[in-house]
Design a protein around this motif. Structure first.
Motif, PDB file in Angstrom:
ATOM      1  N   THR A 379       0.817  -1.232   0.000  1.00  0.00           N
ATOM      2  CA  THR A 379       0.000   0.000   0.000  1.00  0.00           C
ATOM      3  C   THR A 379       0.838   1.265   0.000  1.00  0.00           C
ATOM      4  O   THR A 379       0.345   2.339  -0.323  1.00  0.00           O
ATOM      5  N   GLY A 380       2.116   1.172   0.392  1.00  0.00           N
ATOM      6  CA  GLY A 380       2.963   2.357   0.459  1.00  0.00           C
ATOM      7  C   GLY A 380       3.033   2.985   1.836  1.00  0.00           C
ATOM      8  O   GLY A 380       3.800   3.944   2.063  1.00  0.00           O
ATOM      9  N   ASP A 381       2.222   2.484   2.791  1.00  0.00           N
ATOM     10  CA  ASP A 381       2.227   3.026   4.155  1.00  0.00           C
ATOM     11  C   ASP A 381       3.073   2.186   5.110  1.00  0.00           C
ATOM     12  O   ASP A 381       3.027   2.400   6.329  1.00  0.00           O
ATOM     13  N   GLU A 382       3.793   1.218   4.589  1.00  0.00           N
ATOM     14  CA  GLU A 382       4.578   0.342   5.456  1.00  0.00           C
ATOM     15  C   GLU A 382       5.785   1.106   6.050  1.00  0.00           C
ATOM     16  O   GLU A 382       6.335   2.032   5.414  1.00  0.00           O
ATOM     17  N   ASN A 383       6.170   0.722   7.281  1.00  0.00           N
ATOM     18  CA  ASN A 383       7.335   1.312   7.941  1.00  0.00           C
ATOM     19  C   ASN A 383       8.612   0.772   7.315  1.00  0.00           C
ATOM     20  O   ASN A 383       8.724  -0.422   7.020  1.00  0.00           O
ATOM     21  N   ILE A 384       9.572   1.626   7.087  1.00  0.00           N
ATOM     22  CA  ILE A 384      10.854   1.255   6.511  1.00  0.00           C
ATOM     23  C   ILE A 384      11.912   1.451   7.576  1.00  0.00           C
ATOM     24  O   ILE A 384      12.068   2.552   8.132  1.00  0.00           O
ATOM     25  N   SER A 385      12.662   0.412   7.864  1.00  0.00           N
ATOM     26  CA  SER A 385      13.699   0.493   8.889  1.00  0.00           C
ATOM     27  C   SER A 385      14.911   1.256   8.371  1.00  0.00           C
ATOM     28  O   SER A 385      15.091   1.436   7.154  1.00  0.00           O
TER      29      SER A 385
END
Length: 419
Positions: A379-385
């Protein structure tokens, strides 16, 4: 009047005078070449100066056909006469050659392709009139390569936009079998090998129809199947004297070429006959093989329809049963299955499917397809570490900007909240 020298193109002496637009011309009656052309005057200046102008120059057109095209037209007519085709066929083939020759790609082609074009026009005409003629027969007459002929044939059909029907299998059987040298005694054919033409054609036709009903003809060249069917028909009419004769010797006696896949088609046809013989109780007890079943071909063909339906029904039921079985069947599922194995097969083995009358696509088991893992929805709202972000940093400037952003975030989180 004939008898005025020879034609410079074809060498014929049949030269006649033809009055074309009231102008006398000397024309070859065999190839149509204009030997001498009439003259006329067209303008007042020409008439005043008594200058004669040829007809082709006065009209701005050249009425003479090129020598290459004339040679091709003669070859078309000669091939039609060799094949003993009706006059209407010859006219149609000549018209197709003229239409094809108008295209620049054909005019500029090499002599080999123009020679093949002659056979293509004749073959197209025969196919449209349902005249039994094979591509291989024309290639033999023209000493042409089959691959070059077939590619040129498809090109001409597409170029002229023609509708060419497929060759009738029954007519092909009659034409091909009639060329066999087995219908009269000769020094090369012993008397015991001579067969009646009508009997042999009738049984061959039944065997070819059987091959067609059992999917042995679909998608394959017909001549190997016809050769195998003719060989079996010839053997079955007098099996005592002919069972020892091989397919290669049969073709040599008949003075025909042995097609490469004919041996494979023969084995497939014999397998179908054995499958049909299993449906008759009095033939089942004889334990027939591919050699002895030839003796009973007449009886099998007499009940062909019912035997084919029965064998196909049994084969379909077996395939459906196999598809309903659990995946682990036949791989050592317990001691109880050993006692139920009435065929005496080793544990873990299953009998081969005898469903020989099914289409090839049903005889081969489908390939296993590896399951595809489910695709996650992004979706594009995922958290990126932070570790993942560092993998995408390329330049030193990007690294410095990222470090400053991290320091600013840490400073903002470390400031205590006001009271």
């Amino acid at each position: 009047m004939p008898g005025r020298g020879r034609c410079p193109d074809c060498g014929s002496t049949e030269l006649v005078e033809d009055s074309h637009y009231s102008q006398s011309q000397l024309v070859c009656s065999d190839c149509g070449c204009v030997i001498t052309e009439g003259v006329l005057t067209t303008t007042f200046s020409d008439e005043g100066n008594l200058r004669e102008v040829t007809y082709s120059r006065s009209t701005g057109e050249n009425e003479q056909v090129s020598r290459s095209q004339q040679r091709g037209l003669r070859r078309v007519r000669d091939l039609c006469r060799v094949l003993q085709l009706p006059p209407t066929f010859e006219d149609t083939a000549v018209a197709y050659y003229q239409q094809a020759y108008r295209h620049s790609g054909i005019r500029a082609a090499r002599l080999q392709k123009k020679e093949v074009l002659v056979g293509c026009c004749v073959l197209i005409t025969c196919r449209q009139h349902n005249w039994p003629l094979t591509m291989g027969a024309i290639c033999t007459l023209l000493y042409a390569d089959l691959d070059v002929f077939s590619s040129t044939y498809m090109q001409i059909v597409k170029l002229l936009g023609l509708d060419v029907p497929s060759l009738c299998l029954a007519e092909l059987v009659k034409t091909y079998c009639s060329s066999f040298k087995l219908f009269q005694a000769s020094p090369s054919v012993p008397a015991k090998y001579v067969e009646d033409k009508e009997k042999m054609l009738s049984r061959t036709m039944q065997l070819v129809e059987l091959a067609n009903e059992t999917w042995l003809v679909t998608g394959r060249h017909p001549l190997p199947i016809i050769t195998a069917a003719t060989f079996l028909a010839w053997q079955s009419l007098q099996p005592a004297d002919r069972l020892s004769c091989s397919l290669a010797r049969f073709c040599k006696l008949a003075n025909v070429d042995l097609p490469y896949p004919a041996s494979s088609r023969l084995q497939e046809l014999l397998a179908v006959l054995l499958r049909m013989a299993e449906q008759l109780a009095w033939l089942r007890v004889l334990r027939l093989d591919k050699r002895s079943v030839v003796k009973h071909i007449g009886d099998l063909l007499q009940h062909r329809q019912s035997l084919v339906r029965s064998a196909f029904r049994d084969g379909t039921a077996e395939v459906e049963t196999r598809e309903k079985e659990p995946p682990g069947w036949g791989q050592g599922q317990g001691e109880g299955e050993v006692g139920n194995n009435s065929l005496g097969l080793p544990q873990g083995k299953r009998p081969a499917s005898p469903a020989l009358l099914l289409p090839p696509c049903m005889l081969k088991s489908p390939k296993r397809i590896c399951p595809v893992p489910p695709v996650s929805t992004v979706t594009g709202d995922e958290n990126i570490s932070d570790s993942e972000i560092e993998q995408y940093l390329r330049t030193p400037q990007e690294v410095r900007d990222f470090q400053r952003a991290q320091a600013a975030r840490q400073a903002a989180t470390s400031v205590p909240n006001p009271p």
